[in-house]
Design an enzyme around this catalytic site. Structure first.
Site, PDB file in Angstrom:
ATOM      1  N   CYS A  78       0.829  -1.200   0.000  1.00  0.00           N
ATOM      2  CA  CYS A  78       0.000   0.000   0.000  1.00  0.00           C
ATOM      3  C   CYS A  78       0.873   1.264   0.000  1.00  0.00           C
ATOM      4  O   CYS A  78       1.450   1.610  -1.018  1.00  0.00           O
ATOM      5  CB  CYS A  78      -1.000  -0.042   1.156  1.00  0.00           C
ATOM      6  SG  CYS A  78      -2.385   1.104   0.951  1.00  0.00           S
ATOM      7  N   HIS A 179      -3.204  -5.196   1.504  1.00  0.00           N
ATOM      8  CA  HIS A 179      -2.597  -5.440   2.815  1.00  0.00           C
ATOM      9  C   HIS A 179      -2.560  -6.939   3.118  1.00  0.00           C
ATOM     10  O   HIS A 179      -3.455  -7.456   3.812  1.00  0.00           O
ATOM     11  CB  HIS A 179      -3.397  -4.723   3.910  1.00  0.00           C
ATOM     12  CG  HIS A 179      -3.315  -3.237   3.858  1.00  0.00           C
ATOM     13  ND1 HIS A 179      -2.374  -2.516   4.565  1.00  0.00           N
ATOM     14  CD2 HIS A 179      -4.041  -2.325   3.169  1.00  0.00           C
ATOM     15  CE1 HIS A 179      -2.536  -1.226   4.328  1.00  0.00           C
ATOM     16  NE2 HIS A 179      -3.532  -1.083   3.479  1.00  0.00           N
ATOM     17  N   GLU A 181      -0.833  -8.446   5.202  1.00  0.00           N
ATOM     18  CA  GLU A 181      -0.543  -8.680   6.622  1.00  0.00           C
ATOM     19  C   GLU A 181      -1.806  -8.774   7.472  1.00  0.00           C
ATOM     20  O   GLU A 181      -1.736  -9.132   8.647  1.00  0.00           O
ATOM     21  CB  GLU A 181       0.356  -7.561   7.157  1.00  0.00           C
ATOM     22  CG  GLU A 181      -0.307  -6.209   7.344  1.00  0.00           C
ATOM     23  CD  GLU A 181      -0.450  -5.391   6.067  1.00  0.00           C
ATOM     24  OE1 GLU A 181      -0.871  -4.222   6.172  1.00  0.00           O
ATOM     25  OE2 GLU A 181      -0.143  -5.908   4.973  1.00  0.00           O
TER      26      GLU A 181
END
Length: 199
Positions: A78, A179, A181
Site C-alpha cells: 500500500c 494489505h 498482513e
C-alpha cells in the site's frame, strides 16, 4: 537472516507478526543503525505523506535509499508501494520517492476509506487457493514498465475500465496495493523470503 520492518507508522505489528509466524527473525527499523545487517526490509501500509516526513525526521531517508540502491530486497504494501514507485502522479511536489520499481501510481486510486473492499486474487506462481486481498485507500497502478512482472491483477470494472495490476515484482522489489498482513495468509511474505535468497 534478519528482515527489517520500517517501524515509523502503519501496519508494523501486523507485518512483524506475519514474519514471526514463519519463524523469521525481525528487526524493527526506527533509526539508521537498525538497517545494519538486514537481509530484507518491509515497508508497511500507512499514510505515504506521513511516512515520507518521518523518514526525514528520523534520518532514515538517505541510508535507506543507499541500501535499496545497493539491492536490498524490499516488500512494500500500500503506502510502501507508493514510496517505492518511480512516479507518483498525485504526490506533493516536495515529496521524494525511492524509485525502485518502474511503476506510475496514483494514491487512493481505488477511493477513500469508505471505498475499501476485499476480494480473492489469483497470484501468478502461487499454488493453492487465491489470496484474500484487503484494499484500504489503495493506490492504483496507472503504468507498469517493461521490466515489471505483474503477479496479480484485478479485472476491469465500470469505475476502472482496464485491468488493474495490484501485485508486482521487479528484481529484488515486491509491491502490493493491498494489505497481505491483515488476513492470516502468509504466502506473500513467504514469497518475499524466497526472493531474498535469489541472486
Amino acid at each position: 537472516m534478519t528482515v527489517g520492518v520500517l517501524a515509523l507508522q502503519g501496519d508494523v505489528r501486523e507485518h512483524a507478526a506475519a514474519l514471526a509466524a514463519l519463524d523469521q527473525p525481525v528487526q524493527l527499523v526506527r533509526r539508521p543503525r537498525d538497517l545494519e545487517g538486514l537481509a530484507g526490509l518491509v515497508l508497511p501500509g500507512g499514510e505515504s505523506t506521513t511516512l515520507s516526513l518521518l523518514l526525514d525526521s528520523s534520518g532514515l531517508r538517505r541510508p535507506l535509499a543507499e541500501a535499496l540502491g545497493d539491492g536490498l530486497p524490499v516488500f512494500g504494501t500500500c503506502a510502501g508501494m507508493i514510496l517505492l514507485a518511480t512516479d507518483v502522479l498525485d504526490g506533493r511536489d516536495d515529496q521524494e520517492y525511492f524509485g525502485r520499481i518502474d511503476l506510475a501510481v496514483r494514491r487512493n486510486g481505488f477511493g477513500r476509506q469508505r471505498a475499501s473492499f476485499e476480494c480473492d486474487l489469483e497470484v501468478v506462481g502461487l499454488d493453492g487457493t487465491p489470496v484474500h486481498a484487503v484494499f484500504i485507500r489503495a493506490p492504483v497502478v496507472e503504468h507498469a514498465g517493461p521490466g515489471v512482472e505483474v503477479l496479480g491483477t484485478l479485472p476491469a470494472t465500470p469505475d476502472h475500465p482496464r485491468p488493474q495490476p495490484v501485485l508486482c515484482r521487479q528484481g529484488p522489489v515486491l509491491v502490493s496495493s493491498f494489505h497481505p498482513e491483515l488476513t492470516g495468509d502468509h504466502r506473500l511474505h513467504e514469497l518475499f523470503l524466497a526472493m531474498m535468497g535469489q541472486p
